[in-house]
Design an enzyme around this catalytic site. Sequence first.
Site, PDB file in Angstrom:
ATOM      1  N   ARG A 193     -13.668  -8.936   0.662  1.00  0.00           N
ATOM      2  CA  ARG A 193     -11.918  -8.653   0.794  1.00  0.00           C
ATOM      3  C   ARG A 193     -11.122  -9.890   0.849  1.00  0.00           C
ATOM      4  O   ARG A 193     -10.355 -10.139   0.020  1.00  0.00           O
ATOM      5  CB  ARG A 193     -11.584  -7.540   1.595  1.00  0.00           C
ATOM      6  CG  ARG A 193     -12.062  -6.102   1.263  1.00  0.00           C
ATOM      7  CD  ARG A 193     -11.671  -5.522   0.014  1.00  0.00           C
ATOM      8  NE  ARG A 193     -10.066  -5.337  -0.051  1.00  0.00           N
ATOM      9  CZ  ARG A 193      -9.307  -4.499   0.383  1.00  0.00           C
ATOM     10  NH1 ARG A 193     -10.186  -3.349   0.816  1.00  0.00           N
ATOM     11  NH2 ARG A 193      -7.892  -4.404   0.316  1.00  0.00           N
ATOM     12  N   ASP A 237     -17.183   6.992  -1.405  1.00  0.00           N
ATOM     13  CA  ASP A 237     -16.002   6.614  -0.812  1.00  0.00           C
ATOM     14  C   ASP A 237     -15.823   8.235  -0.170  1.00  0.00           C
ATOM     15  O   ASP A 237     -16.420   9.365  -0.406  1.00  0.00           O
ATOM     16  CB  ASP A 237     -14.698   6.513  -1.734  1.00  0.00           C
ATOM     17  CG  ASP A 237     -13.486   6.368  -0.962  1.00  0.00           C
ATOM     18  OD1 ASP A 237     -13.531   5.955   0.161  1.00  0.00           O
ATOM     19  OD2 ASP A 237     -12.201   6.272  -1.644  1.00  0.00           O
ATOM     20  N   ARG A 288       0.794  -1.265   0.066  1.00  0.00           N
ATOM     21  CA  ARG A 288       0.132   0.072   0.031  1.00  0.00           C
ATOM     22  C   ARG A 288       0.981   1.312  -0.120  1.00  0.00           C
ATOM     23  O   ARG A 288       1.648   1.511   1.207  1.00  0.00           O
ATOM     24  CB  ARG A 288      -0.891   0.023   1.258  1.00  0.00           C
ATOM     25  CG  ARG A 288      -1.571   1.255   1.413  1.00  0.00           C
ATOM     26  CD  ARG A 288      -2.818   1.204   2.426  1.00  0.00           C
ATOM     27  NE  ARG A 288      -3.852   0.625   1.617  1.00  0.00           N
ATOM     28  CZ  ARG A 288      -4.804   0.565   2.443  1.00  0.00           C
ATOM     29  NH1 ARG A 288      -5.437   1.387   3.138  1.00  0.00           N
ATOM     30  NH2 ARG A 288      -6.151  -0.089   1.832  1.00  0.00           N
ATOM     31  N   CYS A 323     -16.250   1.431   0.437  1.00  0.00           N
ATOM     32  CA  CYS A 323     -15.134   0.488   0.417  1.00  0.00           C
ATOM     33  C   CYS A 323     -14.669   0.575   2.121  1.00  0.00           C
ATOM     34  O   CYS A 323     -14.010  -0.096   2.485  1.00  0.00           O
ATOM     35  CB  CYS A 323     -13.819   1.081  -0.376  1.00  0.00           C
ATOM     36  SG  CYS A 323     -13.519   2.737  -0.030  1.00  0.00           S
ATOM     37  N   GLN A 346      -9.853  -4.058  -3.717  1.00  0.00           N
ATOM     38  CA  GLN A 346     -11.078  -3.552  -3.435  1.00  0.00           C
ATOM     39  C   GLN A 346     -12.249  -3.819  -4.383  1.00  0.00           C
ATOM     40  O   GLN A 346     -13.474  -4.390  -4.119  1.00  0.00           O
ATOM     41  CB  GLN A 346     -11.077  -1.988  -3.043  1.00  0.00           C
ATOM     42  CG  GLN A 346     -12.480  -1.317  -2.787  1.00  0.00           C
ATOM     43  CD  GLN A 346     -12.791  -1.876  -1.323  1.00  0.00           C
ATOM     44  OE1 GLN A 346     -12.189  -2.007  -0.368  1.00  0.00           O
ATOM     45  NE2 GLN A 346     -14.141  -2.657  -1.028  1.00  0.00           N
ATOM     46  N   HIS A 365      -7.022   0.738  -6.651  1.00  0.00           N
ATOM     47  CA  HIS A 365      -7.285  -0.149  -5.438  1.00  0.00           C
ATOM     48  C   HIS A 365      -8.097  -1.444  -5.931  1.00  0.00           C
ATOM     49  O   HIS A 365      -9.007  -1.820  -5.770  1.00  0.00           O
ATOM     50  CB  HIS A 365      -8.343   0.618  -4.448  1.00  0.00           C
ATOM     51  CG  HIS A 365      -8.467   0.020  -3.099  1.00  0.00           C
ATOM     52  ND1 HIS A 365      -7.610  -1.070  -2.795  1.00  0.00           N
ATOM     53  CD2 HIS A 365      -8.837   0.319  -2.126  1.00  0.00           C
ATOM     54  CE1 HIS A 365      -7.775  -1.457  -1.315  1.00  0.00           C
ATOM     55  NE2 HIS A 365      -8.598  -0.507  -1.050  1.00  0.00           N
TER      56      HIS A 365
END
Length: 310
Positions: free
Chosen positions: A294, A226, A104, A266, A134, A131
């Site tokens: 996930r 988001d 990340r 998310c 996700q 991402h």
Amino acid sequence: MTATKRDYVNENDWAPEEIEKVLDLAARVKARPDGWKTALSGRSLAMIFEKSSTRTRVSFEAGMFQLGGFGMFLSSRDLQLGRGEPISDTARVLSRYVDGIMARTFAHATVEDLAKYASIPVINGLSDLLHPCQALADFLTVRERFGTARGFALCYVGDGNNVAHSLLLTGAKLGARVTIVTPPGYAPDPRVVDWARAAAAGTGGAITITTSVEEGVAGAHAVYTDVWASMGQEGEAAERAKTFEPYRVTRRVFGMAASDAIFLHCLPAHRGEEVEAEVIDSPGSAVFDQAENRLHAQKALLVTLLGDAG
Ligand code: CP
Ligand code: NVA
């Protein structure tokens, strides 16, 4: 590791059938987790974090454990990387110890460089551009709820950020109809939109970019949002709060979607900012299934990349 190692850094590098295959496997792993208890026996994953995480860290670490392997949390602050050791050396050294890297990062170029110099698979656990893990979980959730992502109308309302970009790309690869609604000036990166449009042309998907909430949400089967200020954009939070106000997912906005629409996020979420509590905490919200997925989606990805067939 062989010369043919694969990375999951940018889903645009994956063929639609390959992404479908990961999702098919994710559904099987979720239905019968015991069948994969030794799939990654003796294998380890280095997990580099330049930013905070709850879901990504815990789902990858738990996922590796459940597959018989081991996930190693590495904060960039504690690595020599944080003191200036080059990414290229870090990638080459880690490749001598472990079987895969998940990272990340702030800059997307950092995870690309890791992939370039590592001889083992590298997975993007969120960069400022994308991402991808996700979006795998998001479309796994869509497939569970609606049977298929093909032709599925998903509308994302908010910032044209990493999450929006991966919804565009993964959605396009799966033949979904993805609409992104942002305030003027916050549209998704045109490069990503071009990639998504090219992918959608081959799968029968459709990509729409608009500033109109009404136009985007009307008839959608999923409304997604988001945070307005992503990690690293904290300094812009006050200004963004003003600009994004008309783009909050309220009960009124969610009500414009199809009657059986789900709400997606998310997470982490800010109730009262990008979404009203009455929406995210309503029966139409699928955010905790999404968070759970996930784990299953990434286990499938890990088996695909680090397993014997990978
Ligand atoms: N959605 C997501 O990536 O959450 P974390 O930041 O907690 O990992
Ligand atoms: N767009 C958000 C997603 C967090 C999971 C961020 O980058 O901070």
